[in-house]
Design an enzyme around this catalytic site. Structure first.
Site, PDB file in Angstrom:
ATOM      1  N   ASP A 106      27.258  34.605  52.321  1.00 18.83           N
ATOM      2  CA  ASP A 106      28.003  34.375  51.077  1.00 18.83           C
ATOM      3  C   ASP A 106      27.634  32.978  50.575  1.00 18.83           C
ATOM      4  O   ASP A 106      26.646  32.811  49.877  1.00 18.83           O
ATOM      5  CB  ASP A 106      29.495  34.535  51.399  1.00 18.83           C
ATOM      6  CG  ASP A 106      30.384  34.425  50.187  1.00 18.83           C
ATOM      7  OD1 ASP A 106      29.932  34.729  49.083  1.00 18.83           O
ATOM      8  OD2 ASP A 106      31.563  34.034  50.347  1.00 18.83           O
ATOM      9  N   LYS A 134      24.592  37.373  48.926  1.00 18.19           N
ATOM     10  CA  LYS A 134      25.182  37.174  47.590  1.00 18.19           C
ATOM     11  C   LYS A 134      24.510  35.941  46.986  1.00 18.19           C
ATOM     12  O   LYS A 134      25.064  34.841  47.071  1.00 18.19           O
ATOM     13  CB  LYS A 134      26.687  36.866  47.716  1.00 18.19           C
ATOM     14  CG  LYS A 134      27.601  38.056  47.858  1.00 18.19           C
ATOM     15  CD  LYS A 134      29.052  37.556  47.819  1.00 18.19           C
ATOM     16  CE  LYS A 134      30.028  38.623  48.246  1.00 18.19           C
ATOM     17  NZ  LYS A 134      31.414  38.110  48.357  1.00 18.19           N
TER      18      LYS A 134
HETATM   19  P1  IMP Z   1      29.625  32.103  54.324  1.00 11.32           P
HETATM   20  O1  IMP Z   1      29.793  31.097  55.419  1.00 11.32           O
HETATM   21  O2  IMP Z   1      30.230  31.643  53.031  1.00 11.32           O
HETATM   22  O3  IMP Z   1      28.188  32.552  54.136  1.00 11.32           O
HETATM   23  O4  IMP Z   1      30.517  33.350  54.681  1.00 11.32           O
HETATM   24  C1  IMP Z   1      30.164  34.264  55.610  1.00 11.32           C
HETATM   25  C2  IMP Z   1      31.377  35.059  56.067  1.00 11.32           C
HETATM   26  O5  IMP Z   1      32.373  35.212  55.047  1.00 11.32           O
HETATM   27  C3  IMP Z   1      30.926  36.446  56.407  1.00 11.32           C
HETATM   28  O6  IMP Z   1      30.478  36.525  57.749  1.00 11.32           O
HETATM   29  C4  IMP Z   1      32.155  37.274  56.129  1.00 11.32           C
HETATM   30  O7  IMP Z   1      32.985  37.334  57.277  1.00 11.32           O
HETATM   31  C5  IMP Z   1      32.892  36.535  55.043  1.00 11.32           C
HETATM   32  N1  IMP Z   1      32.658  37.153  53.700  1.00 11.32           N
HETATM   33  C6  IMP Z   1      31.980  36.616  52.682  1.00 11.32           C
HETATM   34  N2  IMP Z   1      31.948  37.438  51.612  1.00 11.32           N
HETATM   35  C7  IMP Z   1      32.633  38.559  51.989  1.00 11.32           C
HETATM   36  C8  IMP Z   1      32.962  39.796  51.310  1.00 11.32           C
HETATM   37  O8  IMP Z   1      32.608  40.070  50.149  1.00 11.32           O
HETATM   38  N3  IMP Z   1      33.690  40.689  52.033  1.00 11.32           N
HETATM   39  C9  IMP Z   1      34.110  40.461  53.316  1.00 11.32           C
HETATM   40  N4  IMP Z   1      33.813  39.320  53.982  1.00 11.32           N
HETATM   41  C10 IMP Z   1      33.095  38.374  53.314  1.00 11.32           C
END
Ligand code: IMP
Ligand code: MG
Length: 178
Positions: A106, A134
């Site tokens: 994300d 994303k």
């Molecule tokens: P990041 O550290 O922002 O890349 O977030 C990663 C984590 O956020 C993922 O492993 C998910 O657990 C959670 N996450 C991010 N976007 C989503 C979504 O659209 N649905 C469910 N979980 C999400």
């Protein structure tokens, strides 16, 4: 497919199970080709990646190992921001070919914080396989070497991904209705 309601929010069908499996097969073929003879260690990040990691792993036709870890983040004492440590990482990563498996990249924050811990253990190589990315939400310099789908900056559930603990068991992907 009907909408589903989770914690009073409505999610609508987004990617059907057969389309997911098609892309998982493609990713597994790429990994099998790239890692033949290298006996990679797949490192799944719990909880979200369990379904994707299992499906990819089942389709690898090379020698490979798998292990799962949890990541815990807490505020660092310096200005370095969040520190991420792994729980349950018992394998010796030294000299190994590591493939980190995530459900979704994300913002990229989690993996950006975790990668130094992996590199510190001196693996032979590190790549990332994410079920979803994303691109519009990305804030850190992290990229997936393998991924199944690039999606818009919207919240999704299913195929291992949850909304507040629920929805992980859905075999297809659903997207939050606005
Ligand atoms: P990041 O550290 O922002 O890349 O977030 C990663 C984590 O956020 C993922 O492993 C998910 O657990 C959670 N996450 C991010 N976007 C989503 C979504 O659209 N649905 C469910 N979980 C999400
Ligand atoms: Mg989650």
């Amino acid at each position: 497919m009907p909408d589903v309601i989770i914690h009073r929010k409505t999610f609508t069908p987004f990617i059907p199970a057969d389309k997911i499996q098609e892309q998982v097969t493609i990713a597994a073929k790429q990994i099998s080709r790239d890692y033949a003879g290298k006996r990679p260690l797949i490192l799944g990040i719990l909880n979200g990646s369990f379904m994707f990691a299992a499906d990819v792993f089942r389709q690898l036709d090379i020698e490979a190992e798998i292990s799962f870890i949890k990541l815990a983040s807490y505020k660092g004492t310096s200005s370095s921001g969040n520190i991420v440590t792994s729980i349950g990482l018992e394998e010796n990563l030294h000299g190994r070919h590591i493939i980190i498996v995530e459900d979704i990249i994300d913002t990229g924050k989690t993996l950006h914080a975790f990668l130094p811990e992996v590199l510190q253990r001196q693996p032979a190589s590190v790549k990332i396989a994410a079920f979803l990315t994303k691109p519009a939400a990305l804030q850190f310099d992290v990229h997936a070497d393998y991924f199944c789908f690039e999606i818009d900056n919207k919240f999704v559930v299913g195929y291992g991904l949850d909304y507040d603990g629920l929805g992980r068991n859905l075999p297809e992907l659903y997207i939050l209705k606005d």
